[in-house]
Design an enzyme around this catalytic site. Structure first.
Site, PDB file in Angstrom:
ATOM      1  N   HIS A 264      17.808  -1.582   2.370  1.00 28.85           N
ATOM      2  CA  HIS A 264      17.701  -2.565   3.454  1.00 28.85           C
ATOM      3  C   HIS A 264      16.244  -2.863   3.717  1.00 28.85           C
ATOM      4  CE1 HIS A 264      18.340  -4.555   7.302  1.00 28.85           C
ATOM      5  NE2 HIS A 264      19.560  -4.751   6.848  1.00 28.85           N
ATOM      6  N   ASP A 315      27.239  -3.514   4.065  1.00 32.10           N
ATOM      7  CA  ASP A 315      28.160  -4.084   3.071  1.00 32.10           C
ATOM      8  C   ASP A 315      28.908  -3.029   2.260  1.00 32.10           C
ATOM      9  OD1 ASP A 315      27.828  -6.873   3.441  1.00 32.10           O
ATOM     10  OD2 ASP A 315      25.819  -6.690   2.603  1.00 32.10           O
TER      11      ASP A 315
END
Ligand code: ACO
Length: 384
Positions: A264, A315
């Site tokens: 991320h 996700d």
């Protein structure tokens, strides 16, 4: 003055503060996420998606009756113009649902007499329509492409229940509806992520909210952003029941490839949303399949942390949760959009309320100034 900047370009705008916001905060160092100041760990499993939408728009949590009225207002808007439904029947079956979704959202403007009205009141009414109609569009694409009917929403239920009802063609169990609601709560807003930034850039030109949300959906589709959840499931399927997870991950890393659903830009520790989704994925995973995908996911998480020191993002476990809910893999990213419209619309309203055109600069690295050669004198093969 040219774009031959005095400053060095910040690749990917990493760490750049592009605006102020009161909507959400991502604390990447401590792995915390706040919606309008409330920590996600407190909100998850305690509030509904409609409460989150209200919170992001109005900067406060709604009281009981207010929430019911708000939910009723939203669910009553969960209908589509008949012409849009006809169009779903005619679109090629192999077009990705995200492509159809972004075109359909853009089309909604054609049926909205307020489309071009950027006043705060009209933008809020359009935001209600978008939150309500995006789930119906997705269900409509799925059902009508297969020649199936699209059930009407149940006015006594909320968005999560009705999305599953319309998408799957039958009422979900209370637990499945609650799981979908949790997925929607966890994906609703995430600071200046790429799709939200797109929405704000578009809104900052004083384009309308349909245009801004169309940009956002196009941005969400990419595999480095919301499109990753689909890639996660494709990876799990590729590994298969008998595949060796550790070998597969080693192989990807050896080729310098990315493991989808990991890493991320902002979180350098665990993404709190992934923690909630992992827990739910373990609870809803399909026992008829031996919870294979969930178990594989846990092994991938362990291996990736060990090899690369990176954690799963939102996700990763969203894929196994959606699989358990019976959502086909091509629709995973559209489910992200069902939720993120909450944040996109809040950000568009925030942008319009105190607008300044978003227009950064680029550092020019080409040759300049160059001597112009008329067309008749240019050498074949181009000038050097
Ligand atoms: N798999 C393997 N290595 C990775 C991954 C990954 N998923 N993510 C980051 N890394 C590594 C990079 O190779 C790089 O290593 P290096 O320094 O040894 O070269 C390092 O971590 C930093 O990576 P960057 O690409 O600089 O990080 P950036 O902030 O630009 O990327 C991104 C963030 C795009 C999310 C990245 O982690 C990625 O590609 N992840 C996979 C796709 C994905 O899951 N996207 C969804 C993100 S969440 C969301 O948008 C909803």
């Amino acid at each position: 003055m040219t774009d031959k900047g005095e400053k060095t370009a910040v690749r990917g705008l990493e760490g750049v503060i592009a605006s102020e916001t009161r909507i959400g905060m991502v604390d990447g160092v401590n792995g915390k996420l706040y919606y309008a100041g409330y920590e996600i760990d407190e909100l998850a499993e305690q509030v509904s998606f409609e409460e989150v939408v209200f919170l992001l728009w109005h900067d406060r949590l709604p009281a009981e009756k207010e929430l019911l009225a708000f939910r009723d207002q939203l669910v009553r808007e969960m209908t589509l113009p008949p012409a849009l439904q006809d169009w779903f029947r005619r679109i090629p079956a192999d077009l990705h649902p995200m492509v159809v979704l972004r075109s359909a959202v853009s089309d909604l403007a054609l049926f909205d007499p307020e489309a071009a009205d950027n006043s705060a009141a009209a933008t809020q009414r359009k935001a209600i329509r978008l939150v309500a109609k995006i789930p119906t569009i997705i269900a409509g694409i799925h059902r009508m492409r297969q020649g199936l009917d699209l059930p009407a929403p149940d006015l006594s239920q909320g968005i999560a229940f009705n999305f599953l009802r319309m998408f799957l063609g039958s009422d979900p169990s209370p637990y499945d509806a609650e799981t979908m609601d949790l997925v929607l709560v966890l994906h609703a807003d995430h600071g200046f992520n790429a799709s939200t930034f797109s929405a704000r850039v578009t809104a900052s030109t004083l384009a309308d909210i349909y245009g801004a949300v169309t940009s956002a959906i196009a941005t969400l589709q990419g595999p480095l952003h919301g499109g990753a959840n689909q890639r996660v499931m494709e990876m799990l399927t590729e590994i298969g029941d008998s595949g060796d997870v550790a070998d597969y991950i080693d192989g990807l890393l050896a080729q310098g490839k990315r493991i989808m659903g990991f890493g991320h830009r902002v979180y350098k520790v665990q993404d709190p949303r992934a923690r909630h989704l992992r827990k739910r994925a373990g609870q809803v995973c399909r026992e008829d399949e031996g919870c294979t995908y969930f178990k594989m996911s846990e092994t991938i998480e362990e291996k990736t942390l060990q090899e690369k020191g990176i954690y799963p993002n939102v996700d990763f476990y969203s894929a196994t949760v959606q699989h358990a809910l019976g959502i086909p893999v091509a629709y995973y990213t559209t489910v992200f959009a069902v939720s993120r419209i909450a944040g996109w619309s809040a950000h568009v309203m925030e942008q319009l309320a105190d607008n300044r055109l978003i227009r950064p600069r680029a550092q020019f690295t080409g040759k300049y100034p160059r001597k112009f050669t008329p067309r008749s004198q240019r050498p074949e093969g181009g000038e050097k």
